[in-house]
Design a protein around this motif. Sequence first.
Motif, PDB file in Angstrom:
ATOM      1  N   GLY A  32      41.399  15.480 -67.305  1.00  0.00           N
ATOM      2  CA  GLY A  32      42.372  16.397 -66.720  1.00  0.00           C
ATOM      3  C   GLY A  32      41.691  17.742 -66.625  1.00  0.00           C
ATOM      4  N   ILE A  33      41.584  18.302 -65.408  1.00  0.00           N
ATOM      5  CA  ILE A  33      40.784  19.517 -65.232  1.00  0.00           C
ATOM      6  C   ILE A  33      41.562  20.607 -64.504  1.00  0.00           C
ATOM      7  CG2 ILE A  33      38.646  18.185 -65.148  1.00  0.00           C
ATOM      8  CD1 ILE A  33      38.583  18.707 -62.110  1.00  0.00           C
ATOM      9  N   ASP A  34      41.122  21.830 -64.709  1.00  0.00           N
ATOM     10  CA  ASP A  34      41.632  22.974 -63.956  1.00  0.00           C
ATOM     11  C   ASP A  34      41.104  22.860 -62.523  1.00  0.00           C
ATOM     12  OD1 ASP A  34      42.194  25.444 -62.832  1.00  0.00           O
ATOM     13  OD2 ASP A  34      41.640  26.580 -64.619  1.00  0.00           O
ATOM     14  N   ALA A  35      42.007  22.865 -61.547  1.00  0.00           N
ATOM     15  CA  ALA A  35      41.613  22.670 -60.153  1.00  0.00           C
ATOM     16  C   ALA A  35      41.487  23.971 -59.379  1.00  0.00           C
ATOM     17  CB  ALA A  35      42.611  21.743 -59.461  1.00  0.00           C
ATOM     18  N   ALA A  36      41.488  25.104 -60.079  1.00  0.00           N
ATOM     19  CA  ALA A  36      41.400  26.390 -59.384  1.00  0.00           C
ATOM     20  C   ALA A  36      40.152  26.436 -58.497  1.00  0.00           C
ATOM     21  CB  ALA A  36      41.363  27.537 -60.398  1.00  0.00           C
ATOM     22  N   GLY A  37      40.353  26.729 -57.226  1.00  0.00           N
ATOM     23  CA  GLY A  37      39.240  26.842 -56.295  1.00  0.00           C
ATOM     24  C   GLY A  37      38.762  25.532 -55.714  1.00  0.00           C
ATOM     25  N   LEU A  38      39.298  24.409 -56.194  1.00  0.00           N
ATOM     26  CA  LEU A  38      38.917  23.103 -55.662  1.00  0.00           C
ATOM     27  C   LEU A  38      39.859  22.690 -54.535  1.00  0.00           C
ATOM     28  CD1 LEU A  38      38.153  21.089 -58.936  1.00  0.00           C
ATOM     29  CD2 LEU A  38      36.526  22.223 -57.409  1.00  0.00           C
ATOM     30  N   PRO A  39      39.397  21.857 -53.620  1.00  0.00           N
ATOM     31  CA  PRO A  39      40.271  21.385 -52.544  1.00  0.00           C
ATOM     32  C   PRO A  39      41.458  20.609 -53.100  1.00  0.00           C
ATOM     33  CG  PRO A  39      37.974  20.912 -52.050  1.00  0.00           C
ATOM     34  CD  PRO A  39      38.011  21.358 -53.472  1.00  0.00           C
ATOM     35  N   THR A  40      42.555  20.651 -52.370  1.00  0.00           N
ATOM     36  CA  THR A  40      43.740  19.889 -52.758  1.00  0.00           C
ATOM     37  C   THR A  40      43.904  18.645 -51.905  1.00  0.00           C
ATOM     38  OG1 THR A  40      45.097  21.248 -51.279  1.00  0.00           O
ATOM     39  CG2 THR A  40      44.944  21.938 -53.591  1.00  0.00           C
ATOM     40  N   ALA A  41      43.144  18.547 -50.819  1.00  0.00           N
ATOM     41  CA  ALA A  41      43.183  17.378 -49.939  1.00  0.00           C
ATOM     42  C   ALA A  41      41.753  16.923 -49.675  1.00  0.00           C
ATOM     43  CB  ALA A  41      43.884  17.711 -48.621  1.00  0.00           C
ATOM     44  N   PRO A  42      41.546  15.616 -49.538  1.00  0.00           N
ATOM     45  CA  PRO A  42      40.188  15.101 -49.355  1.00  0.00           C
ATOM     46  C   PRO A  42      39.622  15.422 -47.977  1.00  0.00           C
ATOM     47  CG  PRO A  42      41.786  13.318 -49.192  1.00  0.00           C
ATOM     48  CD  PRO A  42      42.554  14.542 -49.613  1.00  0.00           C
ATOM     49  N   SER A  43      38.302  15.508 -47.917  1.00  0.00           N
ATOM     50  CA  SER A  43      37.594  15.733 -46.667  1.00  0.00           C
ATOM     51  C   SER A  43      36.224  15.086 -46.778  1.00  0.00           C
ATOM     52  CB  SER A  43      37.431  17.233 -46.392  1.00  0.00           C
ATOM     53  OG  SER A  43      36.561  17.817 -47.351  1.00  0.00           O
ATOM     54  N   GLU A  44      35.471  15.115 -45.684  1.00  0.00           N
ATOM     55  CA  GLU A  44      34.126  14.547 -45.706  1.00  0.00           C
ATOM     56  C   GLU A  44      33.236  15.292 -46.699  1.00  0.00           C
ATOM     57  OE1 GLU A  44      30.342  14.006 -42.650  1.00  0.00           O
ATOM     58  OE2 GLU A  44      32.378  14.166 -41.853  1.00  0.00           O
ATOM     59  N   HIS A  45      33.479  16.578 -46.869  1.00  0.00           N
ATOM     60  CA  HIS A  45      32.656  17.395 -47.765  1.00  0.00           C
ATOM     61  C   HIS A  45      33.110  17.313 -49.219  1.00  0.00           C
ATOM     62  CE1 HIS A  45      30.668  19.057 -44.278  1.00  0.00           C
ATOM     63  NE2 HIS A  45      31.848  19.359 -43.752  1.00  0.00           N
ATOM     64  N   PHE A  46      34.361  16.906 -49.432  1.00  0.00           N
ATOM     65  CA  PHE A  46      34.878  16.753 -50.798  1.00  0.00           C
ATOM     66  C   PHE A  46      35.866  15.580 -50.779  1.00  0.00           C
ATOM     67  CE2 PHE A  46      36.859  17.276 -54.771  1.00  0.00           C
ATOM     68  CZ  PHE A  46      36.098  18.152 -55.551  1.00  0.00           C
ATOM     69  N   PRO A  47      35.355  14.356 -50.941  1.00  0.00           N
ATOM     70  CA  PRO A  47      36.215  13.174 -50.863  1.00  0.00           C
ATOM     71  C   PRO A  47      37.058  12.992 -52.122  1.00  0.00           C
ATOM     72  CG  PRO A  47      33.987  12.526 -51.410  1.00  0.00           C
ATOM     73  CD  PRO A  47      33.940  14.014 -51.163  1.00  0.00           C
ATOM     74  N   ALA A  48      38.082  12.187 -52.005  1.00  0.00           N
ATOM     75  CA  ALA A  48      38.906  11.857 -53.168  1.00  0.00           C
ATOM     76  C   ALA A  48      38.260  10.775 -54.017  1.00  0.00           C
ATOM     77  CB  ALA A  48      40.294  11.406 -52.721  1.00  0.00           C
ATOM     78  N   GLN A  49      37.343  10.024 -53.418  1.00  0.00           N
ATOM     79  CA  GLN A  49      36.649   8.959 -54.137  1.00  0.00           C
ATOM     80  C   GLN A  49      35.192   8.943 -53.687  1.00  0.00           C
ATOM     81  OE1 GLN A  49      39.325   5.904 -52.624  1.00  0.00           O
ATOM     82  NE2 GLN A  49      40.140   5.558 -54.671  1.00  0.00           N
ATOM     83  N   TRP A  50      34.298   8.725 -54.617  1.00  0.00           N
ATOM     84  CA  TRP A  50      32.895   8.606 -54.245  1.00  0.00           C
ATOM     85  C   TRP A  50      32.140   7.706 -55.229  1.00  0.00           C
ATOM     86  CZ3 TRP A  50      34.889  13.281 -56.104  1.00  0.00           C
ATOM     87  CH2 TRP A  50      34.357  13.772 -57.302  1.00  0.00           C
TER      88      TRP A  50
END
Length: 453
Positions: free
Chosen positions: A239-257
């Motif tokens: 469980g992490i602090d998500a400050a500054g991280l994307p809230t929706a997946p994209s090619e540059h920041f996927p939800a799964q990798w």
Amino acid sequence: VGSEDFVGRILPTYGGPGATEQWARLMARVEPLGAAIFGVPSAAVREDLFAPLLMSRYAGSMAKLLIEGPAPALSKPFSHVLDECGVTDPFIRNWLDMLSFLLQGATTEEAPTTLMAYMLSDFYRPNVCLDFPKGGTKGIVDALVRGVVKAGGEVRLNSPVKDVLVDSEDGKQRKRAVGVVLAGTDEQVLAKEAVVSNADLWATRRLVGHTGHDRLLSYLDEQCARVTQCDSFLHLHLGIDAAGLPTAPSEHFPAQWAALDDWDRGVDAPRNLVLVSVASMLDPELAPEGCHVVHAYVPATEPMAEWEAFAARREDGGEGGGSEGGGSEGGSEGRYQSAAYRAAKAEAVEVLWRAVERYIPDVRKRVKLALPATPLTHRRFTRRTGGTYGPFLPAATGEQLMGHKTPLGGFYMCGDSTFPGIGMPAVAASGLITAASIMSPQEHWKVLDQIKN
């Protein structure tokens, strides 16, 4: 997934010369086979003399499947199909090995053609996307529980089974499973129609050890001897602090990798392949506001053997006693929560931290909760013998996993120890086949009438 992205972007980027043409040849062979497999639903299969009657509803698809197969070829390793189609591109071969291993714990050299044809046909249809359950995995569990309760059933939690109850059948010498005995309380829970074990093969063998049913015990011993156990898992739940991280997946920041250290070592090498999921990017309700949940794990590539030593000793140097099928990770006395075990666990999950850091470099600074897990933890929470992913039976043997009926009347088995094997789709199919085999043919026919295409 999706043919457009894979053919238009992935293959040109990572494949070698001729990769696109090789992929086209492969899909031209696989797609008709996959379509034929889709045309014969698992819900239509049963294990008795009425099976041909129910399957006759899908005679056209069955004929197509046999033509496209034929049947002997369907059970051969998928690598044979790759060779026949002239697929030599290293990226394609590695990619398919990874997909195959993630689905069924076997590479294309060991996975049956049916599995891969089904998967590829589904994954690479036009405009396809991956579904994610609302509420995460718990959402699936909750839906299943609602179905059981709606049908008049009851779900009992924290009620491990100790034995299977056996009685004579209608006063005859033939024995029949009539219920189960719960551990701890010795409460007897009687079955209305049948007893179904979803425990793994080895755990089920232990549960029926006191039945005295020689044919059943011999049958299960034979099944145990035919297969080996897949390896276990390392997990890291965060469980992490998500400050500054994307809230929706994209090619540059996927939800799964996936993070793979070395293709040459193979996708099944220990601590080489890691899967990471940030499920709260797909369903924000899975984490508190401003946070993300992260799960990283190795996909059944961690051997249990080196961890068993920790189950056998306590902090004081005495013998432990980690047991199969449940109990605390360290036992009631913290049996293997030694400094050595904690150090080994921390070292083992480093590969998981590094995989997460590929997209979240400062993840360790963001941590609010970290739950690392070893095969011992996996065994504790899943009650899996040896923490295993399931039984391993290479397709090259030409054999199938055991069916669902057993020599003991009224006793069935489903789950990944039975046909068609490991993986959620296969396990769901095994449950459907078992339920259908218990129903009368008339009930089964009516159920099939309700299934939507």
